[in-house]
Write a protein that holds these residues in place. Sequence first.
Motif, PDB file in Angstrom:
ATOM      1  N   CYS A  56     -21.063  -8.141  -5.996  1.00  0.00           N
ATOM      2  CA  CYS A  56     -22.430  -8.169  -6.535  1.00  0.00           C
ATOM      3  C   CYS A  56     -22.417  -7.860  -8.029  1.00  0.00           C
ATOM      4  O   CYS A  56     -23.085  -8.529  -8.825  1.00  0.00           O
ATOM      5  CB  CYS A  56     -23.313  -7.173  -5.796  1.00  0.00           C
ATOM      6  SG  CYS A  56     -23.737  -7.645  -4.109  1.00  0.00           S
ATOM      7  N   THR A  85     -20.937 -10.751  -9.951  1.00  0.00           N
ATOM      8  CA  THR A  85     -21.882 -11.870 -10.034  1.00  0.00           C
ATOM      9  C   THR A  85     -22.917 -11.631 -11.126  1.00  0.00           C
ATOM     10  O   THR A  85     -23.237 -12.523 -11.913  1.00  0.00           O
ATOM     11  CB  THR A  85     -22.587 -12.077  -8.676  1.00  0.00           C
ATOM     12  OG1 THR A  85     -21.596 -12.394  -7.687  1.00  0.00           O
ATOM     13  CG2 THR A  85     -23.607 -13.196  -8.755  1.00  0.00           C
ATOM     14  N   GLN A 139     -21.842 -14.507  -5.615  1.00  0.00           N
ATOM     15  CA  GLN A 139     -22.952 -14.356  -4.677  1.00  0.00           C
ATOM     16  C   GLN A 139     -24.186 -15.143  -5.109  1.00  0.00           C
ATOM     17  O   GLN A 139     -25.296 -14.604  -5.106  1.00  0.00           O
ATOM     18  CB  GLN A 139     -23.340 -12.868  -4.589  1.00  0.00           C
ATOM     19  CG  GLN A 139     -22.199 -11.899  -4.428  1.00  0.00           C
ATOM     20  CD  GLN A 139     -21.818 -11.724  -2.976  1.00  0.00           C
ATOM     21  OE1 GLN A 139     -21.561 -12.699  -2.285  1.00  0.00           O
ATOM     22  NE2 GLN A 139     -21.777 -10.509  -2.511  1.00  0.00           N
ATOM     23  N   ASN A 140     -24.017 -16.398  -5.494  1.00  0.00           N
ATOM     24  CA  ASN A 140     -25.175 -17.121  -5.982  1.00  0.00           C
ATOM     25  C   ASN A 140     -24.923 -18.617  -6.059  1.00  0.00           C
ATOM     26  O   ASN A 140     -23.793 -19.086  -5.910  1.00  0.00           O
ATOM     27  CB  ASN A 140     -25.601 -16.606  -7.368  1.00  0.00           C
ATOM     28  CG  ASN A 140     -27.041 -16.175  -7.392  1.00  0.00           C
ATOM     29  OD1 ASN A 140     -27.898 -16.852  -6.810  1.00  0.00           O
ATOM     30  ND2 ASN A 140     -27.344 -15.063  -8.040  1.00  0.00           N
ATOM     31  N   ASP A 151     -19.200 -18.924  -3.175  1.00  0.00           N
ATOM     32  CA  ASP A 151     -18.869 -18.922  -1.746  1.00  0.00           C
ATOM     33  C   ASP A 151     -19.565 -17.812  -0.974  1.00  0.00           C
ATOM     34  O   ASP A 151     -19.519 -17.798   0.256  1.00  0.00           O
ATOM     35  CB  ASP A 151     -17.352 -18.776  -1.561  1.00  0.00           C
ATOM     36  CG  ASP A 151     -16.586 -19.998  -2.040  1.00  0.00           C
ATOM     37  OD1 ASP A 151     -17.155 -21.106  -2.033  1.00  0.00           O
ATOM     38  OD2 ASP A 151     -15.411 -19.837  -2.425  1.00  0.00           O
ATOM     39  N   GLY A 152     -20.200 -16.849  -1.680  1.00  0.00           N
ATOM     40  CA  GLY A 152     -20.710 -15.682  -0.989  1.00  0.00           C
ATOM     41  C   GLY A 152     -19.575 -14.750  -0.601  1.00  0.00           C
ATOM     42  O   GLY A 152     -18.412 -14.995  -0.930  1.00  0.00           O
ATOM     43  N   ASP A 153     -19.915 -13.680   0.110  1.00  0.00           N
ATOM     44  CA  ASP A 153     -18.889 -12.701   0.492  1.00  0.00           C
ATOM     45  C   ASP A 153     -18.573 -12.729   1.977  1.00  0.00           C
ATOM     46  O   ASP A 153     -17.657 -12.068   2.440  1.00  0.00           O
ATOM     47  CB  ASP A 153     -19.323 -11.287   0.089  1.00  0.00           C
ATOM     48  CG  ASP A 153     -20.685 -10.905   0.656  1.00  0.00           C
ATOM     49  OD1 ASP A 153     -20.956 -11.243   1.817  1.00  0.00           O
ATOM     50  OD2 ASP A 153     -21.461 -10.263  -0.061  1.00  0.00           O
ATOM     51  N   PHE A 184     -23.865 -12.249   2.368  1.00  0.00           N
ATOM     52  CA  PHE A 184     -24.283 -13.603   2.013  1.00  0.00           C
ATOM     53  C   PHE A 184     -23.327 -14.640   2.588  1.00  0.00           C
ATOM     54  O   PHE A 184     -22.109 -14.543   2.407  1.00  0.00           O
ATOM     55  CB  PHE A 184     -24.319 -13.773   0.488  1.00  0.00           C
ATOM     56  CG  PHE A 184     -25.335 -12.906  -0.197  1.00  0.00           C
ATOM     57  CD1 PHE A 184     -26.685 -13.234  -0.173  1.00  0.00           C
ATOM     58  CD2 PHE A 184     -24.942 -11.767  -0.870  1.00  0.00           C
ATOM     59  CE1 PHE A 184     -27.621 -12.430  -0.806  1.00  0.00           C
ATOM     60  CE2 PHE A 184     -25.871 -10.955  -1.510  1.00  0.00           C
ATOM     61  CZ  PHE A 184     -27.214 -11.288  -1.473  1.00  0.00           C
ATOM     62  N   ASN A 185     -23.899 -15.616   3.282  1.00  0.00           N
ATOM     63  CA  ASN A 185     -23.136 -16.780   3.689  1.00  0.00           C
ATOM     64  C   ASN A 185     -23.028 -17.733   2.498  1.00  0.00           C
ATOM     65  O   ASN A 185     -23.495 -17.447   1.407  1.00  0.00           O
ATOM     66  CB  ASN A 185     -23.823 -17.474   4.865  1.00  0.00           C
ATOM     67  CG  ASN A 185     -23.745 -16.641   6.133  1.00  0.00           C
ATOM     68  OD1 ASN A 185     -22.745 -15.974   6.393  1.00  0.00           O
ATOM     69  ND2 ASN A 185     -24.807 -16.682   6.925  1.00  0.00           N
ATOM     70  N   PHE A 231     -23.870 -21.150   0.187  1.00  0.00           N
ATOM     71  CA  PHE A 231     -25.169 -21.564  -0.350  1.00  0.00           C
ATOM     72  C   PHE A 231     -25.410 -23.074  -0.273  1.00  0.00           C
ATOM     73  O   PHE A 231     -26.453 -23.550  -0.702  1.00  0.00           O
ATOM     74  CB  PHE A 231     -25.280 -21.105  -1.807  1.00  0.00           C
ATOM     75  CG  PHE A 231     -25.149 -19.614  -1.967  1.00  0.00           C
ATOM     76  CD1 PHE A 231     -26.193 -18.770  -1.654  1.00  0.00           C
ATOM     77  CD2 PHE A 231     -23.953 -19.051  -2.397  1.00  0.00           C
ATOM     78  CE1 PHE A 231     -26.068 -17.392  -1.779  1.00  0.00           C
ATOM     79  CE2 PHE A 231     -23.810 -17.682  -2.531  1.00  0.00           C
ATOM     80  CZ  PHE A 231     -24.869 -16.846  -2.227  1.00  0.00           C
ATOM     81  N   ILE A 245     -29.214 -17.823   4.618  1.00  0.00           N
ATOM     82  CA  ILE A 245     -28.412 -17.271   3.516  1.00  0.00           C
ATOM     83  C   ILE A 245     -27.790 -15.923   3.893  1.00  0.00           C
ATOM     84  O   ILE A 245     -26.656 -15.626   3.528  1.00  0.00           O
ATOM     85  CB  ILE A 245     -29.280 -17.135   2.243  1.00  0.00           C
ATOM     86  CG1 ILE A 245     -29.225 -18.443   1.451  1.00  0.00           C
ATOM     87  CG2 ILE A 245     -28.835 -15.974   1.376  1.00  0.00           C
ATOM     88  CD1 ILE A 245     -29.959 -18.381   0.131  1.00  0.00           C
ATOM     89  N   TRP A 246     -28.536 -15.115   4.652  1.00  0.00           N
ATOM     90  CA  TRP A 246     -28.035 -13.781   4.969  1.00  0.00           C
ATOM     91  C   TRP A 246     -26.895 -13.839   5.970  1.00  0.00           C
ATOM     92  O   TRP A 246     -26.882 -14.667   6.886  1.00  0.00           O
ATOM     93  CB  TRP A 246     -29.160 -12.913   5.542  1.00  0.00           C
ATOM     94  CG  TRP A 246     -30.297 -12.678   4.601  1.00  0.00           C
ATOM     95  CD1 TRP A 246     -31.589 -13.082   4.751  1.00  0.00           C
ATOM     96  CD2 TRP A 246     -30.248 -11.985   3.349  1.00  0.00           C
ATOM     97  NE1 TRP A 246     -32.349 -12.689   3.680  1.00  0.00           N
ATOM     98  CE2 TRP A 246     -31.551 -12.008   2.801  1.00  0.00           C
ATOM     99  CE3 TRP A 246     -29.232 -11.353   2.640  1.00  0.00           C
ATOM    100  CZ2 TRP A 246     -31.850 -11.426   1.580  1.00  0.00           C
ATOM    101  CZ3 TRP A 246     -29.526 -10.767   1.425  1.00  0.00           C
ATOM    102  CH2 TRP A 246     -30.834 -10.803   0.912  1.00  0.00           C
TER     103      TRP A 246
END
Length: 368
Positions: free
Chosen positions: A30, A33, A149-150, A162-164, A168-169, A171, A238-239
């Motif tokens: 986070c 990002t 994360q975006n 890719d998210g973590d 976050f999955n 996008f 997304i979550w």
Amino acid sequence: MAPICCIIPEHVLQNIIEVGQAPQHVLDACQSTIDQTKELHNTRIEHKQSLLAEQERPTFEVTEAVRHLNRTVYDAQHTSMRDPPRNKIMIEEGGALIPKEQDPSYDANECYIGFQKTYDFYLNFFNRDSIDGRGIGLDGFVHYSKGYQNAFWDGRQMIFGDGDGVLFNGFTDELDVIGHELTHGVVEYTSPLDYSFQSGALNESLADVFGIMIKQWGNDPANPQTAEQSDWLIGEGIWGKGVNGRALRDMKAPGTAYNDRRVGSDRQPGHWKNFQKLPLSEDKGGVHINSGIPNHAFYLASTLIGGYSWQTAGPIWYKALTCGKLRQNASFKEFAELTILNAGDHEDKIREAWKQVGYPFGEGRDEL
């Protein structure tokens, strides 16, 4: 002059860090990002200045647009460079989708398909040839940085992290996210709203408005959703697993999309009486937060009229955006009145939708 418009607001990432309930590698991701996005901010400023100098402001299109779909999806190769390398094309226009063994995440395929659905939506229903109205190519980069994360539009291309995999999955699998980010490009080429305070919240809301319409139509074009059938969720999915949240935003019920001990709660208001007066240092004066008010107005307008939103309230919002009368620092009241002006037979219902969220929005608050 506007920053990169990210789907995940900085205040959400900052809150995750401050709460400190997520695993350390997530907290680090986070912070990374946030830091990388601030560095990328200058790229968007430079492009915005050149764009404003070069572009003509088109008004609502009256001539028949010609199809010029031209997509290229690149592998960013986990670089955090401001301009990712273009030496690894994953799919280009007319190419086949790639097999799972080449991209287990399916991010490239999802980006490629999402670009076409967004392009087709604007062409079919708003006679718009790509985001600039002149057939500009759509470039996307997947696998940006490590644990980014975006997802964002930077004025030239779409970038997907890719998210973590925890909070976050990825996008790329949310069509409304792709539609949202590309719509920031449409706003930029038509009425480039200042990305702060009320005008910035309108910018974010317009991206959500067209993002949700693209989702309502594009998730199943053979069986699209009416305003009554839609869930009105932005960023559904997304979550990560176990996060207490339905989506990133809820246009039907702003402020209820998520509430999780590791993430925090949805801060969006749905009415002017709950407008949050914030400093520029916090969410650019509330661009992702106060956008809940015009978001809810569009939900109300669409459901009051009924049917498919892109055939009813959608064209009214689009005309307000592209008529050439929307000021760069427009207030909620100004935009509402442009929609009422362009509402035609639906004037009473559009006015009623805005009244239900607080129109005419009081006096002395236009600067917020």
